[in-house]
Design an enzyme around this catalytic site. Sequence first.
Site, PDB file in Angstrom:
ATOM      1  N   ASP A  39      33.945  35.151  48.698  1.00 14.28           N
ATOM      2  CA  ASP A  39      33.809  35.670  47.349  1.00 14.28           C
ATOM      3  C   ASP A  39      35.098  35.451  46.556  1.00 14.28           C
ATOM      4  OD1 ASP A  39      32.921  38.956  46.059  1.00 14.28           O
ATOM      5  OD2 ASP A  39      32.374  36.937  45.424  1.00 14.28           O
ATOM      6  N   ASP A  77      26.835  42.894  45.468  1.00 13.46           N
ATOM      7  CA  ASP A  77      27.871  43.842  45.854  1.00 13.46           C
ATOM      8  C   ASP A  77      27.256  45.128  46.366  1.00 13.46           C
ATOM      9  OD1 ASP A  77      29.562  42.753  42.922  1.00 13.46           O
ATOM     10  OD2 ASP A  77      29.841  42.067  44.984  1.00 13.46           O
TER      11      ASP A  77
END
Lengths: 423, 258
Positions: free
Chosen positions: A258, A342
């Site tokens: 990420d 997330d």
Amino acid sequence: MNTSDSEEDSYNERSALVQCESPTIPSYHQDHDMSLPQETDTKRGRPVSSGLDEPGLVERERAATPDGEEEELTLKYGAKHVIMLFIPVTLCMVVVVATIKSVSFYTEKTSQQLIYTPFKEDPNSVGQRLLYSLLNTIVMISVIVVMTIILVVLYKYRCYKFIHGWLILSSLMLLFWFSFMYLGEVFKTYNVAMDYPTLAMIIWNFGVVGMICIHWKGPLRLQQAYLIVISALMALIFIKYLPEWSAWVILAAISIYDLIAVLCPKGPLRMLVETAQERNEPIFPALIYSSAMVWMVGMADSNNPDSGEQHLFILFFFIIYKHFSNILVLFTKRGVKLGLGDFIFYSVLVGKAAANGGDWNTTLACFVAILIGLCLTLLLLAIFKKALPALPISITFGLVFYFSTDNLVRPFMDSLAAHQYYI
Amino acid sequence: MTVAVFFGCTFIAFGPAVALFVFTIARDPLRVIFLIAGAFFWLVSLLLSSLVWFITVQISNKNSATQQTGLLIFGVVLSVLLQEAFRYGYYRLLKKANEGLLALSQEDTMPISIRQLAYVSGLGFGFMSGAFSVVNILSDSLGPGTVGIHGDSQHYFISSAFMTLAIILLHMFWGVVFFESCERQRWWGLGAVVISHLVVSCVSFVNPHYQGSLIPTYIILSVMAAWAYLCAGGSLRNLKLCLTCKDKDFLLANHRPR
């Protein structure tokens, strides 16, 4: 703060989910000018994650506030946005933990695994287990990278209709199939007798309203609720089908990925965001669902008599889904956006902490660690004012606290509780 | 047992704290954030003290029960001292952050006063401390079992709940008094907080003789409550005005007739 409250009230379903391509409203605040370039990013991310933030009408206040108060308002609204993210993240985690603790299906270890984690962990040999979990992680991350690149290419060549269709098809499967499975397990756990017609009615209504809320218009709270439920369902499937050690290594690897994907100039996600920005388009979320569906359709052709394998296909889409939705932590005029990916990964972490034995301290510790990580991420967002990866800080804190609480704090607290000593 | 005990003990342990949260903190996002940050600081202090305790246990003789108990007592004392150290650390961090924010905003007033921060951080510490002490016990109380079947006390659950309640409220009062003492540079106040915390923890060593542990704890709770009230600016006069509904400022602020 009164003005902001009334602003929220006036936000209704008409304006909740519209994919607007209108240009952003010019800010009258000097400090918010910097957020204009990200406005377009947000619009893109909106239908996926927009449900989870309050329409940031707080920033479109008509009151002309003097400069001196701007900073204080910024701080207060910054805090408000943080809370607006805390609440859905907390709710998602609560749903996942409640399910894990009550429905044993999601903690039962099955011999089937996702095809993206092909190596089976052998519980007897530590070295081999470690090696296999690393290999599983590598496989999964490479799959994600490949799909990202395909997605970027598709987006560059404007295959929008294709993508939209896939998007709808894949969220259809999620809303109907996963929730059916979930409901089935809950009924089994509580020994509730349910007939198929009633169940069909429930699932049909749930699914159709979900499709409408997510893809078209709907009351904001309902949309938020659906997105939370979807994230929770995904996280539960992940918790069930990822092998023990692989799950932890994957969590760590995904946060590193990420970080790289969002911040590196040549990162695929960054390129995607920039392309969409150039075109000033809000279609981004469609992409999230779409490319997953390609593979899902492709996979369905292979012979798989085992019904459990269907999960594998669906899971794929979720990987991509998580992948794209997860980058976006953007601070914009419309509030802060947090990608659904997330939510999913935070919930996976907390869910795994909850699944591991009966210790609630570990779960609580991970929960607080993730919230603080999120807070720090948002603080960085407010300082740097550009799209940031939401996973690294929270997942790092979460992992550190999980392992340390499980191994260090738990024996200490257990001894204290046995003697009834209080600290 | 089970559900009734579970709900009863949960409400005893967390009732006042949750009420405080809902009525005074939940509305203001800044306060919620600082509460969670306070909880985090407590957690880190616990982590460090567990680490030290764990290391000492590993290098000690695991078969000797007295040694283990001794190490546990050492762990408790260390944990208390670390908690207070982290409370001080949190105070310094908040002061710095507040000063930074003040400079940034060019305002005369800070968005959140140091007294509110004291209250909120104390409650954050309390929540986390209470949760870690009692949540496992509560979840065990839901399941089947007989309390004290091996001769232990029958009042395990309820005494734990009351002790937790006391600890949560104490943390809140300690926070207020601590920050006030730091603000006024009254180091004896700091010392008093640390010593009362140590006393409360050490008094729990006499458990299961609950009269020996709960009563002193609640006495200390009342003393700290009064002290915190005075630190926060309260006085006997204020109290009287409030109770007889004659406090004009409060009534005006809430648009109520006198």
